[in-house]
Design a protein around this motif. Structure first.
Motif, PDB file in Angstrom:
ATOM      1  N   HIS A  26      52.034  56.394  43.808  1.00  0.00           N
ATOM      2  CA  HIS A  26      51.192  56.865  45.086  1.00  0.00           C
ATOM      3  C   HIS A  26      50.797  57.742  45.115  1.00  0.00           C
ATOM      4  N   ALA A  27      51.233  58.965  44.190  1.00  0.00           N
ATOM      5  CA  ALA A  27      50.596  60.313  44.107  1.00  0.00           C
ATOM      6  C   ALA A  27      49.314  60.127  43.582  1.00  0.00           C
ATOM      7  N   MET A  28      49.161  59.206  42.491  1.00  0.00           N
ATOM      8  CA  MET A  28      47.902  59.338  41.835  1.00  0.00           C
ATOM      9  C   MET A  28      46.859  58.606  42.534  1.00  0.00           C
ATOM     10  N   LYS A  29      47.160  57.560  43.308  1.00  0.00           N
ATOM     11  CA  LYS A  29      46.205  56.574  44.187  1.00  0.00           C
ATOM     12  C   LYS A  29      45.101  57.533  45.089  1.00  0.00           C
ATOM     13  N   ASP A  30      45.514  58.618  45.254  1.00  0.00           N
ATOM     14  CA  ASP A  30      44.775  59.697  46.001  1.00  0.00           C
ATOM     15  C   ASP A  30      43.624  60.273  44.950  1.00  0.00           C
ATOM     16  N   LEU A  31      43.977  60.131  43.738  1.00  0.00           N
ATOM     17  CA  LEU A  31      43.091  60.735  42.805  1.00  0.00           C
ATOM     18  C   LEU A  31      42.005  59.942  42.211  1.00  0.00           C
ATOM     19  N   GLY A  32      42.277  58.674  42.041  1.00  0.00           N
ATOM     20  CA  GLY A  32      41.637  57.551  41.204  1.00  0.00           C
ATOM     21  C   GLY A  32      42.371  56.184  41.085  1.00  0.00           C
ATOM     22  N   ARG A  33      41.653  55.504  40.296  1.00  0.00           N
ATOM     23  CA  ARG A  33      41.980  54.119  40.265  1.00  0.00           C
ATOM     24  C   ARG A  33      43.246  54.152  39.219  1.00  0.00           C
ATOM     25  N   VAL A  34      44.331  53.731  39.620  1.00  0.00           N
ATOM     26  CA  VAL A  34      45.697  53.735  39.124  1.00  0.00           C
ATOM     27  C   VAL A  34      46.014  52.081  38.395  1.00  0.00           C
ATOM     28  N   VAL A  35      46.473  52.178  37.064  1.00  0.00           N
ATOM     29  CA  VAL A  35      46.936  51.312  36.375  1.00  0.00           C
ATOM     30  C   VAL A  35      48.345  51.784  35.641  1.00  0.00           C
ATOM     31  N   VAL A  36      49.168  50.939  36.047  1.00  0.00           N
ATOM     32  CA  VAL A  36      50.794  51.228  35.691  1.00  0.00           C
ATOM     33  C   VAL A  36      51.135  50.156  34.582  1.00  0.00           C
ATOM     34  N   VAL A  37      51.621  50.798  33.353  1.00  0.00           N
ATOM     35  CA  VAL A  37      52.134  50.102  32.262  1.00  0.00           C
ATOM     36  C   VAL A  37      53.464  50.789  31.833  1.00  0.00           C
ATOM     37  N   ALA A  38      54.656  49.910  32.163  1.00  0.00           N
ATOM     38  CA  ALA A  38      55.996  50.485  31.947  1.00  0.00           C
ATOM     39  C   ALA A  38      56.871  49.805  31.278  1.00  0.00           C
ATOM     40  N   PRO A  39      57.805  50.209  30.683  1.00  0.00           N
ATOM     41  CA  PRO A  39      58.988  49.171  30.244  1.00  0.00           C
ATOM     42  C   PRO A  39      59.632  48.358  31.226  1.00  0.00           C
ATOM     43  N   ASP A  40      60.177  47.208  30.528  1.00  0.00           N
ATOM     44  CA  ASP A  40      60.636  46.346  31.721  1.00  0.00           C
ATOM     45  C   ASP A  40      62.172  46.621  31.997  1.00  0.00           C
ATOM     46  N   SER A  41      62.803  47.660  31.235  1.00  0.00           N
ATOM     47  CA  SER A  41      63.978  48.108  31.570  1.00  0.00           C
ATOM     48  C   SER A  41      64.072  49.469  30.957  1.00  0.00           C
ATOM     49  N   PRO A  42      65.058  50.703  31.551  1.00  0.00           N
ATOM     50  CA  PRO A  42      65.276  51.792  31.198  1.00  0.00           C
ATOM     51  C   PRO A  42      65.222  52.068  29.604  1.00  0.00           C
ATOM     52  N   GLN A  43      64.614  53.110  29.172  1.00  0.00           N
ATOM     53  CA  GLN A  43      64.134  53.509  27.910  1.00  0.00           C
ATOM     54  C   GLN A  43      64.357  54.736  27.739  1.00  0.00           C
ATOM     55  N   SER A  44      65.453  55.593  28.377  1.00  0.00           N
ATOM     56  CA  SER A  44      65.375  57.017  28.356  1.00  0.00           C
ATOM     57  C   SER A  44      66.050  57.354  26.998  1.00  0.00           C
ATOM     58  N   GLY A  45      65.611  58.599  26.566  1.00  0.00           N
ATOM     59  CA  GLY A  45      66.194  59.309  25.173  1.00  0.00           C
ATOM     60  C   GLY A  45      65.485  58.412  23.962  1.00  0.00           C
ATOM     61  N   MET A  46      64.455  57.626  24.268  1.00  0.00           N
ATOM     62  CA  MET A  46      64.062  57.012  23.033  1.00  0.00           C
ATOM     63  C   MET A  46      63.160  57.882  22.309  1.00  0.00           C
ATOM     64  N   GLY A  47      62.760  58.847  22.724  1.00  0.00           N
ATOM     65  CA  GLY A  47      61.676  59.700  21.883  1.00  0.00           C
ATOM     66  C   GLY A  47      60.370  59.000  21.763  1.00  0.00           C
ATOM     67  N   HIS A  48      59.991  59.379  20.403  1.00  0.00           N
ATOM     68  CA  HIS A  48      58.670  58.748  20.238  1.00  0.00           C
ATOM     69  C   HIS A  48      58.934  57.379  19.372  1.00  0.00           C
ATOM     70  N   ALA A  49      59.918  56.616  19.660  1.00  0.00           N
ATOM     71  CA  ALA A  49      60.149  55.551  18.959  1.00  0.00           C
ATOM     72  C   ALA A  49      58.943  54.437  19.405  1.00  0.00           C
ATOM     73  N   ILE A  50      58.710  53.475  18.322  1.00  0.00           N
ATOM     74  CA  ILE A  50      57.968  52.481  18.498  1.00  0.00           C
ATOM     75  C   ILE A  50      58.560  50.926  18.099  1.00  0.00           C
ATOM     76  N   THR A  51      57.989  49.994  18.532  1.00  0.00           N
ATOM     77  CA  THR A  51      58.592  48.779  18.244  1.00  0.00           C
ATOM     78  C   THR A  51      57.877  48.264  16.834  1.00  0.00           C
ATOM     79  N   ILE A  52      58.814  47.871  15.570  1.00  0.00           N
ATOM     80  CA  ILE A  52      58.289  47.560  14.624  1.00  0.00           C
ATOM     81  C   ILE A  52      59.277  46.235  14.060  1.00  0.00           C
ATOM     82  N   GLY A  53      58.661  45.257  13.604  1.00  0.00           N
ATOM     83  CA  GLY A  53      59.629  44.201  13.332  1.00  0.00           C
ATOM     84  C   GLY A  53      59.743  42.973  14.058  1.00  0.00           C
ATOM     85  N   LYS A  54      59.616  43.235  15.408  1.00  0.00           N
ATOM     86  CA  LYS A  54      59.966  42.085  16.327  1.00  0.00           C
ATOM     87  C   LYS A  54      58.544  42.073  17.303  1.00  0.00           C
TER      88      LYS A  54
END
Length: 257
Positions: A26-54
């Protein structure tokens, strides 16, 4: 950028429905066109992990009125990668903002943070990027006091850009008496970790990570100091992890091979 509405990618690590991402969106809506892309569940503490093999699931959803929104089964970094490749299709957004995280990512926490890793991935993709975090781990966290600071910092980045390879790590103290913004260095602090050993119903041991945050830095120019004195801390961080000061030391060694 002055002739068009900037495209702003909003990501996080607490999940697509977290209150923090709603506040940031909502804060960014005042500054431009917003696109949200986020995990479907919490991913705290994942660091720079990426998904490989699935496989990754990546779906457009109708969740927030008037905002293009996608959920991803992967990590925060996966979200940024998929956004660049599948949503923006190589046309980089003008800004990537991550958060607002429930809990601080100051000092050494930046290394473990999924919030900051998403921002770092944005910078790797040559997108000016910022990670935002608030000193409140609860789902009832009040983000309202930090919104004007979020907008101001994001506006400055949209106007001026950032030095190549640099990401802003922004942390807010809890409460509605934030005094202002301090540009800081990362404090020399760490977690003194312990593992609490317990037994499951079958008598087998399992471990629960606990610990105490220890600040070993008395400087008044650090993020820990700023937050302790009710300032928002802004630390420029980089993904080039070369210890440049150590290169002359290593070059003085005599490798006998």
């Amino acid at each position: 950028m002055k002739n068009k509405q900037p495209n702003i990618l909003v990501v996080n690590d607490d999940g697509i429905t977290a209150p923090g991402i709603k506040a940031l969106m909502h804060a960014m809506k005042d500054l431009g066109r917003v696109v949200v892309v986020a995990p479907d569940s919490p991913q705290s503490g994942m660091g720079h992990a990426i998904t490989i093999g699935k496989p990754l699931r990546f779906d457009k959803i109708e969740l927030y009125d008037g905002i293009e929104t996608y959920k991803c089964s992967g990590t925060p970094v996966d979200c940024v990668k998929l956004a660049v490749n599948s949503v923006f299709k190589g046309q980089k957004p003008d800004l990537c903002v991550s958060g607002i995280n429930h809990g601080l990512n100051n000092s050494i926490n930046v290394l473990y943070s999924g919030t900051m890793s998403a921002a770092v991935e944005g910078a790797i993709e040559s997108i000016p990027s910022i990670g935002f975090s608030l000193d409140d781990y609860t789902m009832q966290a009040d983000f309202e006091p930090c919104i004007k600071f979020v907008k101001e910092i994001a506006s400055q980045v949209l106007e001026h850009g950032l030095p190549i390879g640099t990401v802003l790590n922004v942390n807010f103290p809890q409460g509605n008496n934030i005094k202002g913004i301090k540009v800081c260095r990362q404090a020399n602090a760490k977690w003194a970790e312990e593992f609490d050993e317990r037994l499951d119903p079958h008598g087998r041991p399992y471990y629960w990570l606990t610990g105490v945050f220890q600040n070993n830095d008395n400087g008044e120019d650090t993020d820990v100091w700023a937050l302790d004195h009710n300032y928002a801390s802004v630390v420029p961080v980089q993904f080039d992890m070369t210890a440049h000061h150590a290169i002359p030391v290593l070059n003085s060694w005599k490798f006998n091979v």
